[in-house]
Design an enzyme around this catalytic site. Structure first.
Site, PDB file in Angstrom:
ATOM      1  N   TYR A 120      27.756  12.497  -8.407  1.00  0.00           N
ATOM      2  CA  TYR A 120      27.004  11.452  -7.440  1.00  0.00           C
ATOM      3  C   TYR A 120      25.543  11.924  -7.888  1.00  0.00           C
ATOM      4  O   TYR A 120      24.784  12.556  -8.138  1.00  0.00           O
ATOM      5  CB  TYR A 120      26.981  12.192  -5.946  1.00  0.00           C
ATOM      6  CG  TYR A 120      26.592  11.354  -4.930  1.00  0.00           C
ATOM      7  CD1 TYR A 120      27.311  10.304  -4.268  1.00  0.00           C
ATOM      8  CD2 TYR A 120      25.076  11.234  -4.510  1.00  0.00           C
ATOM      9  CE1 TYR A 120      26.675   9.631  -3.410  1.00  0.00           C
ATOM     10  CE2 TYR A 120      24.373  10.589  -3.944  1.00  0.00           C
ATOM     11  CZ  TYR A 120      25.366   9.476  -3.292  1.00  0.00           C
ATOM     12  OH  TYR A 120      24.612   8.724  -2.411  1.00  0.00           O
ATOM     13  N   GLN A 175      30.686   7.349   1.770  1.00  0.00           N
ATOM     14  CA  GLN A 175      31.706   6.438   1.738  1.00  0.00           C
ATOM     15  C   GLN A 175      32.064   6.826  -0.056  1.00  0.00           C
ATOM     16  O   GLN A 175      33.308   6.627  -0.319  1.00  0.00           O
ATOM     17  CB  GLN A 175      31.493   5.085   1.939  1.00  0.00           C
ATOM     18  CG  GLN A 175      30.316   4.416   1.048  1.00  0.00           C
ATOM     19  CD  GLN A 175      29.170   4.430   1.969  1.00  0.00           C
ATOM     20  OE1 GLN A 175      28.748   5.545   2.791  1.00  0.00           O
ATOM     21  NE2 GLN A 175      28.177   3.796   1.674  1.00  0.00           N
ATOM     22  N   ASN A 202      21.703  12.900   0.040  1.00  0.00           N
ATOM     23  CA  ASN A 202      21.125  13.158   1.383  1.00  0.00           C
ATOM     24  C   ASN A 202      21.946  13.917   2.333  1.00  0.00           C
ATOM     25  O   ASN A 202      22.999  14.399   1.865  1.00  0.00           O
ATOM     26  CB  ASN A 202      20.702  11.720   1.879  1.00  0.00           C
ATOM     27  CG  ASN A 202      21.770  10.704   2.185  1.00  0.00           C
ATOM     28  OD1 ASN A 202      22.981  11.295   1.889  1.00  0.00           O
ATOM     29  ND2 ASN A 202      21.590   9.475   2.355  1.00  0.00           N
ATOM     30  N   SER A 223      14.548  20.104  -1.448  1.00  0.00           N
ATOM     31  CA  SER A 223      14.007  20.461  -2.713  1.00  0.00           C
ATOM     32  C   SER A 223      13.002  21.893  -2.108  1.00  0.00           C
ATOM     33  O   SER A 223      12.311  21.604  -1.302  1.00  0.00           O
ATOM     34  CB  SER A 223      13.361  19.698  -3.429  1.00  0.00           C
ATOM     35  OG  SER A 223      14.135  18.501  -4.122  1.00  0.00           O
ATOM     36  N   GLN A 245       7.389  19.249  -5.871  1.00  0.00           N
ATOM     37  CA  GLN A 245       8.598  19.208  -5.025  1.00  0.00           C
ATOM     38  C   GLN A 245       8.347  18.371  -3.636  1.00  0.00           C
ATOM     39  O   GLN A 245       9.359  18.015  -3.141  1.00  0.00           O
ATOM     40  CB  GLN A 245       9.094  20.873  -4.937  1.00  0.00           C
ATOM     41  CG  GLN A 245       9.453  21.331  -6.128  1.00  0.00           C
ATOM     42  CD  GLN A 245      10.810  20.607  -6.665  1.00  0.00           C
ATOM     43  OE1 GLN A 245      11.786  20.276  -6.341  1.00  0.00           O
ATOM     44  NE2 GLN A 245      10.333  20.063  -7.827  1.00  0.00           N
ATOM     45  N   HIS A 262       9.425  14.909  -3.314  1.00  0.00           N
ATOM     46  CA  HIS A 262      10.807  14.499  -3.094  1.00  0.00           C
ATOM     47  C   HIS A 262      11.238  14.011  -1.873  1.00  0.00           C
ATOM     48  O   HIS A 262      11.944  13.213  -1.632  1.00  0.00           O
ATOM     49  CB  HIS A 262      11.720  15.997  -3.242  1.00  0.00           C
ATOM     50  CG  HIS A 262      12.154  15.930  -4.646  1.00  0.00           C
ATOM     51  ND1 HIS A 262      12.719  14.951  -5.462  1.00  0.00           N
ATOM     52  CD2 HIS A 262      11.871  16.980  -5.615  1.00  0.00           C
ATOM     53  CE1 HIS A 262      12.856  15.415  -6.930  1.00  0.00           C
ATOM     54  NE2 HIS A 262      12.339  16.684  -7.104  1.00  0.00           N
ATOM     55  N   GLU A 291      14.737  27.866  -4.576  1.00  0.00           N
ATOM     56  CA  GLU A 291      15.590  27.030  -5.459  1.00  0.00           C
ATOM     57  C   GLU A 291      14.710  27.317  -6.939  1.00  0.00           C
ATOM     58  O   GLU A 291      15.372  27.454  -7.803  1.00  0.00           O
ATOM     59  CB  GLU A 291      15.399  25.456  -4.969  1.00  0.00           C
ATOM     60  CG  GLU A 291      16.301  24.631  -6.158  1.00  0.00           C
ATOM     61  CD  GLU A 291      15.893  23.219  -5.673  1.00  0.00           C
ATOM     62  OE1 GLU A 291      16.688  22.401  -6.372  1.00  0.00           O
ATOM     63  OE2 GLU A 291      15.296  22.904  -4.552  1.00  0.00           O
ATOM     64  N   HIS A 292      13.518  26.887  -6.805  1.00  0.00           N
ATOM     65  CA  HIS A 292      12.338  26.883  -8.045  1.00  0.00           C
ATOM     66  C   HIS A 292      11.523  28.262  -7.701  1.00  0.00           C
ATOM     67  O   HIS A 292      10.948  28.143  -6.725  1.00  0.00           O
ATOM     68  CB  HIS A 292      11.735  25.715  -8.452  1.00  0.00           C
ATOM     69  CG  HIS A 292      12.733  24.591  -8.620  1.00  0.00           C
ATOM     70  ND1 HIS A 292      13.054  23.404  -7.394  1.00  0.00           N
ATOM     71  CD2 HIS A 292      13.456  24.028  -9.390  1.00  0.00           C
ATOM     72  CE1 HIS A 292      13.784  22.420  -7.792  1.00  0.00           C
ATOM     73  NE2 HIS A 292      13.951  22.711  -9.164  1.00  0.00           N
ATOM     74  N   GLU A 328      54.798  47.425   2.481  1.00  0.00           N
ATOM     75  CA  GLU A 328      54.318  45.907   3.287  1.00  0.00           C
ATOM     76  C   GLU A 328      55.341  45.523   3.995  1.00  0.00           C
ATOM     77  O   GLU A 328      55.172  44.416   4.683  1.00  0.00           O
ATOM     78  CB  GLU A 328      53.595  45.214   2.224  1.00  0.00           C
ATOM     79  CG  GLU A 328      52.160  45.649   1.670  1.00  0.00           C
ATOM     80  CD  GLU A 328      51.687  44.572   0.706  1.00  0.00           C
ATOM     81  OE1 GLU A 328      52.295  43.621   0.436  1.00  0.00           O
ATOM     82  OE2 GLU A 328      50.455  44.809   0.520  1.00  0.00           O
TER      83      GLU A 328
END
Length: 429
Positions: free
Chosen positions: A130, A191, A214, A237, A259, A262, A327-328, A415
């Site tokens: 994606y 979708q 998103n 981000s 960042q 974004h 993240e960063h 068992e």
């Protein structure tokens, strides 16, 4: 940007409120996504056409209008200016070189009685990538998602990318050509995720879906997990900078912007033991902000989720960073190697003042699809290993079956699973 001090009694309470974010947890959004996924599952291509007309404002009638030929992707690459071609191919080469080193091989070992045990490594058959579209175009995401899959040996890579108002970005199509994507469809949102998960007459079902998107995309990936694999549920981000005051304040300010631009809910945090330096960075932020085309987004991000934090020491900054698990993470200090062993949780670590986060986004080589929302505590960057799976190899010798059969029998009867025990016992001499 808000200002915090690590000596405040309620510091961690404020910090936790600042960093708290769970992707795709809105009940109303989740229900909307559930409806979209169900309609695509039931109606296939018909639902894709309807949702694309509705959400991307495209005047289409047939699903084949969502397909982009590989020839068109090559034409997009050929039409690029020379400098853009070189940028794409250089980035592609560096990303491939890094990820080649991640490729795992199978292994076996033989025990004294001749029993062979091991692991077989095989690539996934088909994956979907994606690529976000809308607020911005991301050819870099094409490279970062497709190249590791190619290195892993994935047979077929299906790319989906939204094209609102039917605007196709030539760099994104060119990147698909460079990265070796097999099929491209101009569809996005929940979708597209549903189509990749369940398949339609036109879009084939895949084994795993990777790539950021998103909140609708994140919610859809969470919903279809189990039907297919996913890389992660990505949130906004994030960048965290640990600075000692030796880096130009304007450099750090721009790194925070990188960042923040974004998304309005992206996060940028600066930790430093020097109060004067924090003030210098604040001045630089005000000076540079007006020069940014996306200054409204940056401003909103810094105001809502950004922070400058005064800490007692660089060691304390590392402890706070581990709590945030960004993240960063930029170690913008004179001796970053002194701090590296103190860092436990981060998606990517940028060492020294010349290692800007933006280089990692585009061309350094390591992957830019990284864990967000504190998931770096247990998750890793996207890599070749995400497109390979492991199967155990068990070849028991006749001699080995005697010893192992007795052990298995004892445990199975303990068992209450008699058939298990008998299966092992039948092979005993």
């Amino acid at each position: 940007m808000r200002k915090l001090n690590s000596t405040d009694k309620d510091f961690f309470e404020k910090l936790n409120l600042l960093t708290a974010f769970e992707a795709a947890q809105d009940v109303t959004l989740d229900q909307r996504v559930a409806d979209i996924v169900e309609q695509v599952k039931k109606q296939g291509d018909k639902a894709l056409v309807a949702y694309t007309k509705q959400f991307d404002r495209r005047d289409i009638q047939y699903v084949n209008e969502l397909s982009v030929s590989l020839d068109d992707c090559k034409k997009a690459f050929d039409a690029l200016p020379k400098v853009q071609k070189e940028a794409l191919t250089t980035a592609s080469s560096r990303i491939q070189s890094f990820h080649e080193r991640q490729k795992a091989e199978g292994w076996t070992y033989t025990e004294m009685d001749g029993t062979v045990l091991g692991q077989k490594i095989t690539p996934l058959d088909r994956v979907g990538i994606y690529v976000p579209g809308g607020k911005a175009a991301y050819p870099s995401s094409v490279l970062m998602n497709a190249i590791p899959a190619k290195v892993a040996g994935v047979e077929q890579i299906i790319m989906v990318v939204p094209t609102p108002d039917d605007v196709k970005n030539p760099l994104v199509l060119a990147a698909a050509f460079v990265a070796g994507v097999d099929q491209v469809f101009t569809v996005g949102g929940a979708q597209a995720v549903a189509a990749l998960a369940y398949g339609t007459a036109t879009i084939p079902a895949v084994d795993k879906i990777v790539g950021p998107g998103n909140a609708y995309v994140a919610a859809a990936k969470r919903r279809v997990f189990g039907v297919v694999g996913i890389d992660m549920v990505a949130g906004p981000s994030e960048i965290l900078v640990i600075a000692d005051g030796t880096t130009d304040p304007k450099w750090v300010a721009m790194d925070l912007f990188s960042q923040a631009e974004h998304d309005e809910i992206a996060q940028a945090i600066l930790l430093c033991p020097n109060a004067d330096y924090l003030q210098q960075v604040e001045v630089a932020i005000h000076q540079l902000l007006e020069t940014m085309p996306r200054r409204d987004v940056i401003s909103a991000s810094l105001a809502s989720r950004g922070a400058m934090i005064l800490v007692g020491s660089l060691d304390e900054a590392c402890d706070i960073s581990n709590h945030i698990a960004p993240e960063h993470l930029e170690l913008s200090v004179a001796r970053p190697e002194d701090l590296l062993n103190k860092i436990k949780h981060a998606g990517a670590i940028f060492m020294g003042k010349f290692s800007s986060e933006s280089l990692g986004d585009y061309c350094a080589g390591p992957n830019h699809v990284l864990p967000t929302g504190r998931t770096a505590r247990f998750a890793s960057p996207l890599g070749v290993y995400d497109f390979q799976k492991r199967s155990s190899i068990i070849q028991v010798s006749q001699q080995g079956a005697q010893h192992l059969g007795a052990v298995a029998s004892e445990l199975a009867r303990g068992e209450g699973l008699v058939a298990h025990a008998c299966s092992a016992e039948f092979r005993l001499e």
